[in-house]
Every structure is written in structure tokens, then in C-alpha cells.
Design an enzyme around this catalytic site. Structure first.
Site, PDB file in Angstrom:
ATOM      1  CE1 TYR A 137      -5.281   2.787  -7.785  1.00 11.05           C
ATOM      2  CE2 TYR A 137      -7.150   3.694  -6.586  1.00 11.05           C
ATOM      3  CZ  TYR A 137      -6.490   2.615  -7.153  1.00 11.05           C
ATOM      4  OH  TYR A 137      -7.068   1.361  -7.100  1.00 11.05           O
ATOM      5  CE  LYS A 141      -7.049   1.359 -10.505  1.00  5.93           C
ATOM      6  NZ  LYS A 141      -6.689   0.023 -11.029  1.00  5.93           N
TER       7      LYS A 141
END
Length: 260
Positions: A137, A141
Site C-alpha cells: 500500500y 502511494k
């Protein structure tokens, strides 16, 4: 003030919190999600678009006649690499490309503290510090921020990447006492991002002015953001957890690809 704002992931956690807080007279909120958002209230000026950030055609339709995009869509937690790549990374490129083709001048990208989860908390990393992701994750980003930089440099689009700490109504753990972004402060920060006359490309921390805040608000303050909230009001309700020297805390040891 932008007159029409597209919010991707409008039915998700932060999208749901921002919808009433970004409502303004003379402003239309265009809400996109794969899940239909709640029906409009009588005094709401909203437009609903059902679709995915991974669908170029749906995104291009959603971006037409829009003044700014607030990109909140995507997986908000750790998940498998294929899904992370498809939704969070390729989906962000799809959003930016649709915005470019539609002539949208400004995009706000919901980045995350997990971009730099392996930096020491005591380091107080600047918002524009290089990536040290703690999860897939976090990698997604970091890629989001890089894509935002590319689209600004290539096409002149204003792109603001907000490294959100944790945006919930309440703080749930000790780590959150430092990284909490209250929903009201989140709306104040997004308004600053929307209304600054010419921000260019920026990376900024999205947290409230918490007593235990481990990161600076310098970049956000330059846009006009003023926090009014402090997580310390929840301190007595939070159970102490193990002291962790890294900003990502327990996320630095979470098995990759497994939901957290």
C-alpha cells in the site's frame, strides 16, 4: 472557489466524511464510486457517477467540466500486489490521464504516511522526504506521488499529494495520537489545496496539530492550512501499545499483501 469538484471514492470512509464538509453554496460535488453513495439531501448540489477509477471511459466522463479532482478512490488498506497495482497505481494514472484529457487544472491525491513508514518517528520527516514505504500500500502511494510529479512537470497540472496520517472521527490507538487528521481539519486542508492560487506540485503532511505530532505542518501551512484540532482529547481512551521507533509502527512488520 472551484465550482465543480469530482471526488473519487466518494462512498468510502474519507469520501463520506468530506461530502458534507466540502459542501458550499455555488459548488457542485460530483461523486464517483463503484458503490452508489447515499442519496442527495434536499439542500445538496451533487452529481453521481457510478464507475471505477480503473475505467478510462468512466473517468473521462466524470472529469468533464470539472474544476478540480479530489482523488480518494482505491484500496485504503494493505491487499495483494495485483489488486494494489491495478487499482491504486494504474487507477491513479487513469485518473490523472482523464483529468489531463478533460483539461482539469488541479488534482489532489490522497497519499499516505505509509510512503515513509520505515523512517524513524523521531526524525520528523519532511513531507517531501524520499519514500521508505512499509507495505505494498505504501509503495502504491509512493507511485501515486511520482505520477503526480510527472503530470505536473509534463503538462503543467497543479498536483498536491497529501500524506494523510489517519482520518477518522476518533483516534483508535496510541500511534493515531500523533498522526490523526480530524475530519474537520481534513476539510480545511483540502479547501486550502483547492483554493491556493498556484500551488504547482507539492507534497504535504495531512495531520492535525496534535500534541504528539511526529511530522511537520510547514508545507500545509504554506497553502493556508490552519489546524483547529488536537488528538489529545482522546488520550485517556486509548490503550497504550508498544513503543515503536518507526513512523509506520506495526505496519512495518505486517505480512505483505495481507489485509491489516
Amino acid at each position: 472557489m472551484p465550482e465543480r469538484i469530482l471526488i473519487t471514492g466518494a462512498a468510502g470512509g474519507i469520501g463520506t466524511l468530506m461530502r458534507p464538509r466540502l459542501r458550499r453554496a455555488g459548488r457542485t460535488l460530483r461523486l464517483l464510486d463503484v458503490v452508489p453513495p447515499e442519496p442527495a439531501a434536499p439542500d445538496e448540489d451533487v452529481e453521481v457517477v457510478e464507475g471505477s477509477v480503473t475505467d478510462p471511459d468512466a473517468m473521462l466522463r466524470a472529469c468533464r467540466d470539472v474544476d478540480a479532482v479530489l482523488h480518494l478512490g482505491g484500496h485504503s488498506r494493505e491487499t495483494g500486489w495485483a489488486e494494489t497495482l491495478s487499482v491504486n497505481i494504474d487507477g491513479t494514472r487513469t485518473v490523472l490521464e482523464a483529468a489531463r484529457l478533460a483539461g482539469v487544472p488541479r488534482v489532489i491525491l490522497a497519499s499516505s504516511n505509509h510512503v515513509v513508514g520505515f523512517r524513524p518517528a523521531a526524525e520528523a520527516p519532511a513531507a517531501d522526504s524520499s519514500p521508505r514505504p512499509d507495505t505494498y500500500y505504501g509503495v502504491s502511494k509512493a507511485a501515486m506521488e511520482a505520477l503526480g510529479s510527472l503530470y505536473h512537470s509534463r503538462f503543467g497540472m497543479d498536483v498536491l499529494c497529501v500524506r494523510i496520517g489517519s482520518c477518522f472521527e476518533k483516534v483508535h490507538d496510541e500511534r493515531g495520537l500523533g498522526l490523526w487528521l480530524s475530519p474537520d481539519d481534513a476539510a480545511r486542508l483540502f479547501e486550502a489545496c483547492l483554493n491556493h492560487p498556484s500551488p504547482g506540485y507539492r507534497v504535504l503532511w495531512g495531520v492535525s496539530d496534535n500534541t504528539r505530532r511526529p511530522v511537520p505542518l510547514t508545507e500545509a501551512a504554506e497553502l493556508g492550512y490552519v489546524s483547529r484540532d488536537d488528538s489529545e482529547i482522546f488520550a485517556a481512551e486509548v490503550t497504550p501499545d508498544s513503543d515503536h521507533p518507526l513512523l509506520g509502527g506495526p505496519f512495518t512488520t505486517t505480512p505483505l499483501g495481507e489485509p491489516n
